[in-house]
Write a protein that holds these residues in place. Structure first.
Motif, PDB file in Angstrom:
ATOM      1  N   THR A  54     -29.385 -30.540 -24.418  1.00 16.25           N
ATOM      2  CA  THR A  54     -28.684 -30.406 -23.133  1.00 16.25           C
ATOM      3  C   THR A  54     -29.373 -29.296 -22.344  1.00 16.25           C
ATOM      4  OG1 THR A  54     -26.601 -31.092 -24.125  1.00 16.25           O
ATOM      5  CG2 THR A  54     -26.468 -29.914 -22.017  1.00 16.25           C
ATOM      6  N   GLN A 110     -25.944 -30.293 -15.846  1.00 21.07           N
ATOM      7  CA  GLN A 110     -26.457 -30.493 -17.197  1.00 21.07           C
ATOM      8  C   GLN A 110     -27.212 -31.803 -17.249  1.00 21.07           C
ATOM      9  OE1 GLN A 110     -23.116 -30.083 -19.883  1.00 21.07           O
ATOM     10  NE2 GLN A 110     -23.793 -27.994 -20.334  1.00 21.07           N
ATOM     11  N   ASN A 114     -28.828 -34.315 -20.204  1.00 18.02           N
ATOM     12  CA  ASN A 114     -28.975 -34.561 -21.640  1.00 18.02           C
ATOM     13  C   ASN A 114     -30.195 -35.422 -21.909  1.00 18.02           C
ATOM     14  OD1 ASN A 114     -26.673 -33.168 -22.189  1.00 18.02           O
ATOM     15  ND2 ASN A 114     -25.363 -34.995 -22.337  1.00 18.02           N
TER      16      ASN A 114
END
Ligand SMILES: *[C@@H]1O[C@H](CO)[C@@H](O)[C@H](O)[C@H]1NC(C)=O
Ligand SMILES: *[C@@H]1O[C@H](CO)[C@@H](O)[C@H](O)[C@H]1NC(C)=O
Ligand SMILES: *[C@@H]1O[C@H](CO)[C@@H](O)[C@H](O)[C@H]1NC(C)=O
Ligand SMILES: *[C@@H]1O[C@H](CO)[C@@H](O)[C@H](O)[C@H]1NC(C)=O
Length: 551
Positions: free
Chosen positions: A417, A431, A433
């Protein structure tokens, strides 16, 4: 007939007075308002009469009307004033004021004609017709202009009019003086003269006192008030209190928020001083502002965006009812609000990275935040416990690299992340991922669980007896983990009679060419003449051995 008779009487009277009767004339004077009993003259002395003659001759004062103004003392011969005389009542403006009367003596008949001059005393003050004079003058009236004013009257006359109004004065002021004019009728008239230009904005009304002075000693005076209203002309353009207004507006201010209120003053009156505000819309961009034409309040007409436009210069005009206008500028600075989360743009992403490699680039990405200052400054991080490193390369570019060689056999996949946080208030974060798969490298050979397997076989066993199995494992993946088994040629010939045990080597090979070995020892429990035959069964997971023939 009647007319004729009168003329005859008159003629007779004149004849008598002229020839029969002695006639004398005397002239005296008295100040008006002199108290009763004033001695005008002594007739006896003046005419040279004998003592008691007045009484004997029945002297009497004959005057027009029945007014008893004079008194004649028969004993002393004093001619006395019997009542106060008011010159103004007797003669009005006529000058000199002369009263005619006679003193009549009989036996012989004698008329003494008396001319009594009533001398003016300055007992009246000048009086203006009006207590107050209203004037209206345009403020742009040029200096030198004269404005005639009403005169004052004074009932007194004085010698050659010396007790009448002689001079006019005006109370001290900075705009006017008064000029006294002589007219043909002997009266004096005041005229106001403008010395210095008027300015309604400085003084909208002047109240002056006009004084009329007569020529008496001491002079008497009368006053009137001159009220001058200065009438406005549109001689002032609206003027803004500030030529430049500087304001800061947070970009998240809702529409209709007050930005600033501008204000212009116009010193003129009425519509000439009534200011309307307008906002110049630039040609290029429609500005998100509106102005209230009456109050000058500038408000937002739509939302601002610091990231699009940071500064506005708005021109405001204030126009009065007469068409004159003034201008000001409003400089509006849009203040950034942390309303944008950082953004991450992935440039390169390798979803699979081989194990055992030294530092390998997994991803290249850039971060951005359109906000300014701390609102746009960012920090970038990943989880701590991962064998990856974030390296800042150049301005806002990062590479995600492996920290050390990876081992697929211990972890084949990493969920990473990437967190980008700005330093604004509140902090906004984004964020991203990514999943990195570690691809296999054939770094593990197949391995047997033991190096030597000992299998025991009893005699008289039925054929196809399963006597045991060995297996090798390979921790690699795919073909690299696919194990195939093979018997290696024995180093010694089997001599059944001599050797009760058989030994052989098994090799396990994976798809990548690595191999492992083990040794199989088969011990026969009972002697048997028959040569045993071994069958090797190759299943997928392990290698099994069976007897083909009974021992
Ligand atoms: C009045 O006017 C007459 C004629 O102008 C002049 O002779 C006389 O001196 C004047 N009297 C006074 C008191 O000024
Ligand atoms: C009138 O009054 C002014 C001011 O007092 C004075 O200067 C001027 O001499 C006077 N004029 C006459 C004719 O008395
Ligand atoms: C990574 O995420 C996937 C999907 O959420 C999950 O199935 C997997 O177990 C995760 N792997 C690790 C190593 O956490
Ligand atoms: C990223 O992964 C974390 C942890 O597994 C999870 O909490 C988060 O919701 C994920 N974010 C996105 C955008 O998928």
């Amino acid at each position: 007939m009647r007319f004729l008779k009168q003329r005859q009487v008159l003629f007779l009277f004149v004849f008598l007075g002229g020839s029969l009767a002695g006639s004398e004339s005397r002239r005296y004077s008295v100040d008006e308002e002199t108290e009763r009993g004033f001695l005008i003259a002594n007739i006896v002395n003046d005419l040279g009469l004998g003592e008691g003659e007045l009484a004997v001759r029945g002297a009497q004062v004959v005057s027009k009307g029945n007014k008893q103004r004079f008194q004649l003392n028969h004993q002393t011969g004093d001619l006395l004033l019997h009542e106060k005389l008011d010159r103004e009542e007797l003669c009005g403006p006529t000058d000199p004021c002369i009263l005619h009367f006679q003193i009549l003596l009989q036996k012989p008949l004698q008329f003494i004609t008396i001319e009594l001059e009533v001398i003016d005393v300055n007992d009246h003050s000048p009086v203006f017709f009006e207590n107050e004079v209203q004037l209206k003058l345009l403020e742009n009236t040029p200096p030198g202009t004269t404005i005639p004013l009403g005169n004052a009257e004074d009932l007194d006359v004085g010698r050659n009019g010396s007790n009448t109004v002689q001079n006019y004065t005006i109370s001290p002021n900075s705009h006017f003086h008064v000029v006294t004019h002589n007219r043909g009728d002997g009266r004096k008239y005041p005229e106001l003269m403008l010395d210095k230009a008027l300015d309604r904005e400085e003084q909208a009304e002047l109240t002056l006192t006009l004084t009329a002075l007569d020529g008496g000693d001491p002079p008497r005076s009368g006053t009137t008030v001159v009220r001058i209203e200065v009438v406005d002309i549109n001689d002032n353009a609206p003027e803004f209190l500030q030529s430049l207004y500087e304001v800061q507006v947070p970009e998240n201010s809702p529409p209709n928020s007050l930005v600033v209120a501008v204000s212009a003053q116009d010193l003129d009156a009425g519509t000439n001083g009534n200011v309307r505000y307008t906002l110049f819309q630039g040609n290029q961009v429609t500005q998100p502002f509106v102005i209230d034409e009456i109050t000058g309040e500038i408000r937002l007409s739509k939302a601002l965006d610091f990231e699009t436009i940071r500064y506005y210069n708005v021109e405001i005009a204030g126009t009065d009812g007469g068409g004159l206008s003034g201008k000001c500028t409003v400089a509006i600075e849009v203040v950034d609000v942390n309303d944008n989360a950082p953004e991450l743009t992935m440039s390169t992403l390798t979803s699979s990275t081989p194990e055992n490699s030294p530092e390998t680039v997994v991803a290249v990405f850039s971060v951005s935040d359109p906000d300014s200052g701390d609102n746009g400054r960012m920090v970038c991080s990943i989880q701590n416990d991962l064998p990856f490193l974030l390296k800042a390369t150049f301005k806002n570019f990062y590479t995600l690299v492996t920290e050390r060689p990876l081992d697929r056999e211990s972890q084949s996949q990493y969920n990473i992340t990437i967190t980008v946080t700005d330093l604004g208030t509140p902090r906004l974060k984004t964020q991203h991922n990514i999943t990195v798969t570690v691809s296999d490298v054939n770094d593990n050979a197949p391995a047997f669980s033991q190096t030597t397997y000992t299998l025991r076989v009893r005699e008289n066993n039925s054929p196809a007896l399963h006597i045991g199995s060995v297996s090798a494992t390979d921790s690699d993946a795919g073909a690299n983990a696919q194990v195939t088994y093979s018997l290696l040629p024995l180093k010694r010939t089997l001599d059944f009679e001599e050797i009760r045990s058989y030994r052989m080597e098994i090799e396990a090979s994976d798809g990548g060419g690595l191999s492992g070995k083990c040794t199989i020892a088969i011990e026969v429990m009972d002697v048997n003449d028959n040569t045993p035959e071994l069958t090797i069964i190759v299943p997928s997971e392990s290698l099994g051995f069976c007897c083909r023939r009974c021992f």
